[in-house]
Design an enzyme around this catalytic site. Structure first.
Site, PDB file in Angstrom:
ATOM      1  N   TYR A   1      29.908  30.219  30.370  1.00 48.98           N
ATOM      2  CA  TYR A   1      30.816  30.116  31.511  1.00 48.98           C
ATOM      3  C   TYR A   1      30.708  31.369  32.376  1.00 48.98           C
ATOM      4  O   TYR A   1      31.125  32.463  31.979  1.00 48.98           O
ATOM      5  CB  TYR A   1      32.262  29.938  31.049  1.00 48.98           C
ATOM      6  CG  TYR A   1      32.538  28.667  30.278  1.00 48.98           C
ATOM      7  CD1 TYR A   1      31.676  27.578  30.316  1.00 48.98           C
ATOM      8  CD2 TYR A   1      33.696  28.549  29.510  1.00 48.98           C
ATOM      9  CE1 TYR A   1      31.947  26.422  29.608  1.00 48.98           C
ATOM     10  CE2 TYR A   1      33.978  27.392  28.802  1.00 48.98           C
ATOM     11  CZ  TYR A   1      33.096  26.334  28.849  1.00 48.98           C
ATOM     12  OH  TYR A   1      33.380  25.188  28.136  1.00 48.98           O
TER      13      TYR A   1
ATOM     14  N   GLY B   1      47.023  13.791  39.857  1.00 46.29           N
ATOM     15  CA  GLY B   1      47.521  13.140  41.063  1.00 46.29           C
ATOM     16  C   GLY B   1      47.468  14.041  42.271  1.00 46.29           C
ATOM     17  O   GLY B   1      48.093  13.750  43.300  1.00 46.29           O
TER      18      GLY B   1
END
Length: 312
Positions: free
Chosen positions: A46, A200
């Site tokens: 990473y 969302g």
């Protein structure tokens, strides 16, 4: 199996979702520790080591508050991304991770991806030597097949199997999850919020520079539109509980078993509190059945990105 039910995936502090601010990232990691989130998941790949260094800075002086999980096997360099899990190099990879993290021992050390040029039992044998040497406490595997898990477990106990699993991606339920459970391994679910889909609150298309969702077919065109319509159904169900869609999605995953630990990533300290609160949400059988029946579209590209596959 796990002391806390929610962990923190740290990849996004260094790659995949666009630029991040290190100081803000450290504040977020420390906020996680403040709210009882113990498992911090990083990897040597990473940010080419940046992420481990960042996590190390965040846990300095608070080592006892954290369970540190890191991974080796994916190598990032000027030439690109490759797999390397050769047993002769495992110890050096581990030592480098220890230096970057600034610790004496890694709590959970994963093989990030199986190297198709090396028998997995040879790699795990080298990992087992790290346990004997006191450099690593427990071993894990990420994105392996049932056969690979069995071969690895024959060499040394495997404490955890990490895989992408969410309400919107359930393919592992048919193979590796039953195998891992039969072998006594815990399940660590990365991208449990569907890479942001289940929050969302996706950013508008097109995704910004460095955001790998731009290449994921689940986040493009008609497929994304169809998935967002399903998210609306999740949002309505979440509203009935007075929670966010992300909390509902995490509660669904936690309901799959006490051996499941999701590791949602976030750069926002307030989201840490929200995610952790999902562990207290209990869904009714009817609502679990409703969520189980939702139909999502698209496939994922995780394996192709590293030149490997689930069947390798």
């Amino acid at each position: 199996m796990f002391s806390t039910r929610i962990g923190l995936g740290c990849m996004g502090f260094s790659q995949a979702y666009g630029p991040a601010d290190d100081d803000q990232s450290i504040l977020t990691i420390r906020a996680a520790l403040d709210h009882g989130v113990r498992l911090l998941d990083t990897a040597m790949s990473y940010g080419g080591g940046h992420n481990e260094e960042l996590v190390g800075r965040a846990v300095a002086g608070r080592r006892d508050d954290a369970v540190l999980a890191t991974k080796f096997g994916i190598v990032r360099g000027p030439e690109g991304v490759r797999l390397d899990a050769h047993p002769d190099r495992v110890r050096d990879y581990c030592d480098a991770s220890l230096r970057r993290l600034g610790v004496d021992v890694i709590d959970l050390y994963y093989l990030h991806r199986a190297d198709p040029t090396v028998p997995i039992e040879d790699t795990v044998g080298a990992m087992a030597a790290l346990v004997t040497a006191g450099k690593v406490r427990q071993l894990g595997l990420s994105e392996v097949s049932p056969a690979q898990f069995a071969a690895a477990r024959a060499v040394h106990p495997i404490a955890a199997v990490q895989l992408e699993w969410s309400l919107a991606w359930r393919e592992p339920e048919g193979d590796i999850i039953p195998a891992a459970r039969a072998g006594g391994a815990g399940i660590v679910a990365y991208s449990p919020l569907g890479r942001g889909l289940l929050t969302g609150a996706l950013p508008p298309e097109p995704f910004g520079p460095g955001d790998f969702r731009a290449g994921d077919p689940r986040f493009a065109g008609e497929t994304l539109a169809a998935n967002l319509a399903v998210v609306d159904a999740v949002r309505s169900k979440a509203a009935a509980y007075g929670v966010s869609t992300g909390q509902l999605a995490l509660a669904w995953l936690l309901a799959r078993g006490d051996d499941v630990l999701p590791i949602p990533g976030t750069r926002n300290p307030s989201r840490i509190v929200e995610n952790a609160a999902a562990a207290d949400l209990v869904l009714t059988p009817d609502d679990l059945a409703f969520l189980d029946g939702l139909a999502w579209q698209g496939d994922r590209r995780s394996f192709a990105a590293y030149g490997t596959s689930r069947s390798a």
